[in-house]
Design an enzyme around this catalytic site. Structure first.
Site, PDB file in Angstrom:
ATOM      1  N   LYS A 285     -22.475   7.801  31.564  1.00 31.96           N
ATOM      2  CA  LYS A 285     -21.605   8.625  32.417  1.00 31.96           C
ATOM      3  C   LYS A 285     -20.241   7.936  32.578  1.00 31.96           C
ATOM      4  CE  LYS A 285     -21.230  10.195  37.276  1.00 31.96           C
ATOM      5  NZ  LYS A 285     -21.930  10.390  38.560  1.00 31.96           N
ATOM      6  N   ASP A 290     -14.549   9.910  40.833  1.00 36.61           N
ATOM      7  CA  ASP A 290     -15.349  11.003  41.403  1.00 36.61           C
ATOM      8  C   ASP A 290     -14.949  11.236  42.863  1.00 36.61           C
ATOM      9  OD1 ASP A 290     -17.226  12.865  42.115  1.00 36.61           O
ATOM     10  OD2 ASP A 290     -18.944  11.488  42.036  1.00 36.61           O
ATOM     11  N   LYS A 297     -15.926  14.373  48.866  1.00 36.83           N
ATOM     12  CA  LYS A 297     -16.617  13.272  49.540  1.00 36.83           C
ATOM     13  C   LYS A 297     -15.861  12.865  50.802  1.00 36.83           C
ATOM     14  CE  LYS A 297     -18.548  11.029  45.411  1.00 36.83           C
ATOM     15  NZ  LYS A 297     -19.971  11.108  45.755  1.00 36.83           N
ATOM     16  N   ASP A 308     -17.527   4.988  39.057  1.00 38.90           N
ATOM     17  CA  ASP A 308     -18.419   6.037  38.557  1.00 38.90           C
ATOM     18  C   ASP A 308     -18.395   6.138  37.028  1.00 38.90           C
ATOM     19  OD1 ASP A 308     -20.395   7.726  39.433  1.00 38.90           O
ATOM     20  OD2 ASP A 308     -19.091   9.479  39.633  1.00 38.90           O
ATOM     21  N   ASP A 367     -20.125  17.925  43.650  1.00 38.40           N
ATOM     22  CA  ASP A 367     -20.255  16.472  43.641  1.00 38.40           C
ATOM     23  C   ASP A 367     -21.463  16.011  42.809  1.00 38.40           C
ATOM     24  OD1 ASP A 367     -19.599  13.887  44.222  1.00 38.40           O
ATOM     25  OD2 ASP A 367     -20.338  13.907  46.293  1.00 38.40           O
ATOM     26  N   GLU A 369     -21.865  16.069  39.721  1.00 37.31           N
ATOM     27  CA  GLU A 369     -21.148  16.329  38.461  1.00 37.31           C
ATOM     28  C   GLU A 369     -21.639  15.479  37.303  1.00 37.31           C
ATOM     29  OE1 GLU A 369     -20.183  14.160  40.613  1.00 37.31           O
ATOM     30  OE2 GLU A 369     -19.830  12.489  39.256  1.00 37.31           O
ATOM     31  N   ARG A 371     -24.589  14.812  36.180  1.00 38.94           N
ATOM     32  CA  ARG A 371     -25.597  15.498  35.372  1.00 38.94           C
ATOM     33  C   ARG A 371     -24.972  16.599  34.508  1.00 38.94           C
ATOM     34  NH1 ARG A 371     -28.857  16.767  40.786  1.00 38.94           N
ATOM     35  NH2 ARG A 371     -27.789  14.848  41.348  1.00 38.94           N
TER      36      ARG A 371
HETATM   37  N1  BES Z   1     -21.337   9.249  41.654  1.00 39.96           N
HETATM   38  C1  BES Z   1     -22.141   9.857  42.640  1.00 39.96           C
HETATM   39  C2  BES Z   1     -23.362   9.023  43.000  1.00 39.96           C
HETATM   40  C3  BES Z   1     -23.113   7.786  43.811  1.00 39.96           C
HETATM   41  C4  BES Z   1     -22.856   7.864  45.154  1.00 39.96           C
HETATM   42  C5  BES Z   1     -23.208   6.539  43.225  1.00 39.96           C
HETATM   43  C6  BES Z   1     -22.667   6.719  45.897  1.00 39.96           C
HETATM   44  C7  BES Z   1     -23.037   5.395  43.976  1.00 39.96           C
HETATM   45  C8  BES Z   1     -22.751   5.489  45.308  1.00 39.96           C
HETATM   46  C9  BES Z   1     -22.642  11.209  42.166  1.00 39.96           C
HETATM   47  O1  BES Z   1     -21.762  11.920  41.371  1.00 39.96           O
HETATM   48  C10 BES Z   1     -22.896  12.040  43.382  1.00 39.96           C
HETATM   49  O2  BES Z   1     -21.964  12.313  44.073  1.00 39.96           O
HETATM   50  N2  BES Z   1     -24.155  12.404  43.588  1.00 39.96           N
HETATM   51  C11 BES Z   1     -24.533  13.169  44.730  1.00 39.96           C
HETATM   52  C12 BES Z   1     -25.530  14.210  44.285  1.00 39.96           C
HETATM   53  C13 BES Z   1     -25.892  15.200  45.355  1.00 39.96           C
HETATM   54  C14 BES Z   1     -24.697  16.068  45.687  1.00 39.96           C
HETATM   55  C15 BES Z   1     -27.039  16.021  44.872  1.00 39.96           C
HETATM   56  C16 BES Z   1     -25.155  12.218  45.751  1.00 39.96           C
HETATM   57  O3  BES Z   1     -25.896  11.316  45.361  1.00 39.96           O
HETATM   58  O4  BES Z   1     -24.838  12.367  46.934  1.00 39.96           O
HETATM   59 ZN    ZN Z   2     -20.416  10.821  40.268  1.00 36.94          ZN
HETATM   60 MN    MN Z   3     -20.364  13.062  42.518  1.00 39.15          MN
END
Ligand code: BES
Ligand code: ZN
Ligand code: MN
Length: 520
Positions: A285, A290, A297, A308, A367, A369, A371
């Protein structure tokens, strides 16, 4: 402008421990004390010096320090004339020093001690470690050197230098370390080369991760990869936006719509074996920043989302290492790279995207994204009919809740593959924990208006439902494992002394290279 890698500040080589080989410029010697027959003693520097150093160690231990204390931080003494040395750093080898990971940490402690005492040229009496790790001397040397070199990494290129420092900085500030050995051993030399190459690639991964979003856009990430791959056998191909559209990467394109900068798709191919041999595929990824997009966020710690792209950076570092180590395997790396921003054309919750393999996805949270960009890359990797696919992604906050900054989560339904992964991670000392993917997780990701939804319809198991989503883009016949490095890709220095306190760790590069060796 592609990124210039931070120059490595430490060089390690092997030197014979004979009086003739002594370099008078080298002022410091690092020695290791361990339990002898009656008391703790130093060996490996010749009878006369061993005796004097053993006396010194005895007085240190009498004054209340233990071998374990001496293992963690060592002690640095300035002494008049120790056979030409002026300083000695004493480290302890207690009975807990058993694994290569212990040696990696010892190497990091030695480096930290030398650095804080401003030593730039030191001999290291490696003999006692060699005695302890007789059965795998070369591997022991590799681990120790890895630890020292990984610990030497410092991401400070964006700090301007103070005026009074500028003069000193004109001289190269390289640290030279020499492992003292009794006799030449080519396996030992090779192990040090391997460690240096691996760490150079891990440090490149760290540089890519640490560089902020404005200076590491998808375009710069791609250009930096091309530049760093020059002179290796890697063939790097970069797809621009038009090509990404043409190849029907609906997820990567969709995520990029809210950003003012174009996405890229990075392909790195390496052929070190017969053409007929199936490649090992790596997918990472590469989210260069992000923000969350329209599902934006909160501001707190949002700056960390420059990290990210660490999964992509891991794949880039892995492919570079495979090529530089000239492994006799075939491997391909794929990195979808984009920003996730809330610009006027951004995905809106409810939008439906079509993936490379034709499956449709409802974007209920912009968010989630990672996947969406991985689904195209995994479909494309599948088309290469690989022997195995490994992906790395900072995919979910849920994985950080589950495993903290201690373990990387490993998701696969393939029990044979799981065993191999744990074996590889055990060899490199990287902590990996098996996590589940179950049909229940898959049904949680079914869409209302499209085939799939990018968020789960149930609470909990967020790291597993994300993995189950990715699974829908890999052919069932292809062994596949997903690694969620959200917790381990940065800020792990409180756990691992060979990683910076803050910043990218380069996690999983060494384990991916190990897996490449196993599957190639
Ligand atoms: N890049 C983030 C995941 C992340 C968050 C990694 C904090 C490290 C620290 C990812 O893109 C994300 O935002 N995932 C969301 C998914 C949710 C909306 C289903 C998450 O984990 O909150
Ligand atoms: Zn992300
Ligand atoms: Mn995200």
């Amino acid at each position: 402008m592609p990124l210039d890698q931070n120059a490595s500040s430490v060089q390690i080589n092997v030197r014979l421990r004979s009086a003739k080989a002594r370099d008078p410029k080298c002022t410091t010697v690092v020695v290791f004390a361990r339990k002898g027959k009656t008391k703790s003693e130093v060996s490996g520097m010749g009878p006369e010096l061993d005796k004097r150093l053993s006396e010194i160690v005895a007085s240190i231990l009498e004054n209340g320090l233990s071998l374990e204390d001496l293992k963690k931080a060592g002690t640095f003494l300035r002494l008049a004339d120790l056979n030409g040395y002026q300083n000695v750093a004493v480290f302890g080898l207690d009975e807990k020093v058993k694994t290569h990971e212990d040696l990696r940490r010892l190497g990091a402690s030695v480096l930290a001690c030398l650095k804080s005492n401003k030593v730039t040229d030191a001999d290291i009496a490696f003999g006692p470690i060699a005695t302890l790790f007789k059965s795998s001397l070369a591997d022991a040397a590799q681990a120790f050197v890895e630890g020292a070199l990984l610990a030497a990494y410092d991401f400070n290129k964006f700090k301007t230098k103070k005026k009074e420092d500028s003069k000193k900085d004109e001289e190269p500030k390289e640290t030279k370390l020499h492992l003292l050995v009794e006799k030449k051993n080519t396996a030992f030399d090779k192990a040090i080369d391997t460690a240096s190459t691996l760490v150079d690639c891990v440090n490149f991964t760290r540089d890519l991760g640490n560089t902020p979003g404005n200076l590491m856009t998808p375009e710069i990430l791609a250009d930096s990869t091309v530049k760093k791959a020059k002179g290796t056998a890697l063939k790097v191909t970069i797809w621009d936006r038009a090509r990404i559209v043409k190849e029907k990467f609906g997820g990567l394109l969709g995520v990029s719509l809210g950003s003012a900068v174009d996405p890229r798709f990075i392909i790195m191919e390496y052929n070190g074996a017969a053409k007929s041999k199936k490649p090992v595929c790596f997918v990472g990824k590469g989210l260069t920043f992000d923000s969350g997009g329209i599902s934006i966020k909160p501001s707190a710690a949002m700056e960390e989302m420059k990290f990210d792209k660490c999964g992509g950076a891991t794949v880039i570092g892995t492919m570079l290492a495979i090529a530089k180590l000239k492994l006799k395997i075939n491997a391909v790396g794929f990195v979808p790279a984009t920003e996730n921003m809330p610009g006027p054309l951004a995905n809106k919750p409810g939008d439906i995207l079509t993936a490379r393999n034709g499956k449709t996805v409802e974007v209920d949270n912009t968010d989630a994204e990672g996947r969406l960009i991985l689904m195209d890359a995994l479909s494309y990797a599948t088309e290469h009919k690989p022997a195995v696919i490994f992906d790395a992604a900072t995919l979910t906050g849920a994985c950080v809740i589950a495993l903290g900054n201690i373990h990387t989560g490993a998701f696969t339904r393939d029990s044979k593959l799981r065993k191999k992964i744990l074996e590889a991670a055990d060899n490199t000392g990287e902590l990996v924990w098996p996590m589940p993917i179950h049909d229940n997780h898959v049904s949680d990701m079914k869409g209302t208006y499209a085939d799939l939804c990018n968020i789960s319809s149930n609470r909990g198991a967020g790291a597993s439902t994300a993995a189950a989503f990715l699974e829908q883009f890999v052919d069932k016949e292809i062994p596949w494992a997903h690694f969620d490095i959200a917790g381990t890709a940065w800020h792990v220095g409180n756990r691992l002394n060979y990683c910076s306190k803050k910043g990218a760790s380069g996690s999983m590069v060494r384990t991916f290279v190990e897996l490449a060796r196993m599957f190639g």
